[in-house]
Design a protein around this motif. Structure first.
Motif, mmCIF file in Angstrom:
data_model
loop_
_atom_site.group_PDB
_atom_site.id
_atom_site.type_symbol
_atom_site.label_atom_id
_atom_site.label_comp_id
_atom_site.label_asym_id
_atom_site.label_seq_id
_atom_site.Cartn_x
_atom_site.Cartn_y
_atom_site.Cartn_z
ATOM 1 N N ILE A 128 20.241 -21.965 -21.926
ATOM 2 C CA ILE A 128 21.354 -21.620 -22.543
ATOM 3 C C ILE A 128 21.387 -22.241 -24.025
ATOM 4 N N LEU A 129 20.766 -23.646 -23.951
ATOM 5 C CA LEU A 129 20.672 -24.093 -25.206
ATOM 6 C C LEU A 129 19.376 -23.637 -26.340
ATOM 7 N N SER A 130 18.559 -22.830 -25.592
ATOM 8 C CA SER A 130 17.277 -22.243 -26.107
ATOM 9 C C SER A 130 17.681 -21.644 -27.596
ATOM 10 N N ASN A 131 16.753 -21.815 -28.281
ATOM 11 C CA ASN A 131 17.007 -20.899 -29.780
ATOM 12 C C ASN A 131 16.718 -19.546 -29.672
ATOM 13 N N THR A 132 16.297 -19.108 -28.542
ATOM 14 C CA THR A 132 16.073 -17.774 -28.316
ATOM 15 C C THR A 132 17.512 -16.967 -28.338
ATOM 16 N N PHE A 133 18.437 -17.566 -27.891
ATOM 17 C CA PHE A 133 19.774 -16.763 -27.459
ATOM 18 C C PHE A 133 20.781 -17.340 -28.717
ATOM 19 N N ARG A 134 20.586 -16.408 -29.490
ATOM 20 C CA ARG A 134 21.613 -16.679 -30.738
ATOM 21 C C ARG A 134 23.199 -16.443 -30.483
ATOM 22 N N ASN A 135 23.395 -15.376 -29.756
ATOM 23 C CA ASN A 135 24.661 -15.213 -29.415
ATOM 24 C C ASN A 135 25.499 -16.322 -28.693
ATOM 25 N N ILE A 136 24.592 -16.803 -27.706
ATOM 26 C CA ILE A 136 25.208 -17.785 -27.031
ATOM 27 C C ILE A 136 25.331 -19.134 -27.663
#
Length: 254
Positions: A128-136
């Motif tokens: 969930i802290l991955s830079n992949t998921f910008r909306n999160i």
């Protein structure tokens, strides 16, 4: 079929890969055939195609894992966690995504106040802290970034409309640092989700409430300025208070 039935859960989870192929909205075809008169499939027709709800595979997976610590410990591939995060990130409001329950469940399959699965806490947090998921990331920023609400009132209102159930992500953070998980709590702290930013988020809720109460009181010419928090603010404040308690328990050294 699988809810509360460990025998059936074990049977269905063996077919996890076919279930995963149907995660999320229905997939539209790459090419569309012409109709009987030979006329092409127009963009107007495509807009009428319905993709929601999907096959509900994610709910089946969740129920396969509920109250089943053995499966959560041994049958969760890392890329499935990323796939579930991708589903949430595709939502305009990730806080309303049903797949959020998946993350809490694989960490605490037997519910709150039970021992979490340490390795899954670490995995979910990294995802969930991955830079992949910008909306999160934007949703976390909306809660904990101390400058997020300090711009224009319009931005505040847009943020409140955009994220309607942010307490869900705060509840997940509580699960991720439960049982005094220093590693996850420290990782959050390095990502600017600290005791100070949690206090700041709680302070903003009370400050915004106080400002709205004062405006309401002056408009109605009333002396009484005590108004209840809205239900959403009350729930979020409670979730933040629980998160703060866990942070203090983990990060503060006596």
């Amino acid at each position: 079929f699988v809810r509360g039935n460990k025998k059936n859960q074990a049977i269905v989870i063996k077919h996890l890969e076919p279930l995963r192929k149907h995660l999320g909205p229905l997939k539209l075809p790459m090419n569309y055939p012409p109709n009987k008169e030979g006329k092409p499939f127009t963009d107007a027709h495509k807009k009428q195609l319905v993709t929601e709800p999907g096959m509900n595979s994610e709910s089946v997976i969740v129920e396969c894992l509920r109250n089943n610590a053995v499966l959560c410990q041994s049958m969760i591939p890392e890329d499935l966690v990323y796939d579930m995060a991708k589903l949430c990130d595709q939502e305009k409001d990730p806080s309303l995504c049903k797949s959020l329950e998946f993350f809490s469940l694989i960490c605490q399959p037997n519910g709150s106040h039970t021992s979490p699965i340490y390795k899954n806490q670490l995995l979910v947090l990294e995802v969930i802290l991955s830079n992949t998921f910008r909306n999160i990331a934007s949703m976390l920023d909306a809660i904990f970034n101390p400058f997020h609400f300090d711009n224009q009132q319009q931005q505040q209102e847009e943020t409140q409309i955009q994220y309607k159930s942010v307490h869900n992500i705060v509840n997940l953070l509580c699960v991720l640092i439960s049982d005094k998980n220093v590693k996850t709590a420290s990782r959050l702290q390095s990502n600017h989700i600290t005791i100070e930013t949690t206090l700041g988020a709680m302070h903003r809720i009370l400050t915004n409430h106080s400002d709205h109460s004062s405006e309401h009181s002056s408009k109605d010419n009333k002396d009484e300025e005590v108004y209840k928090l809205s239900n959403s603010d009350y729930v979020l404040f409670g979730a933040l208070l629980e998160f703060l308690s866990l942070q203090l328990d983990v990060l503060v050294v006596d």
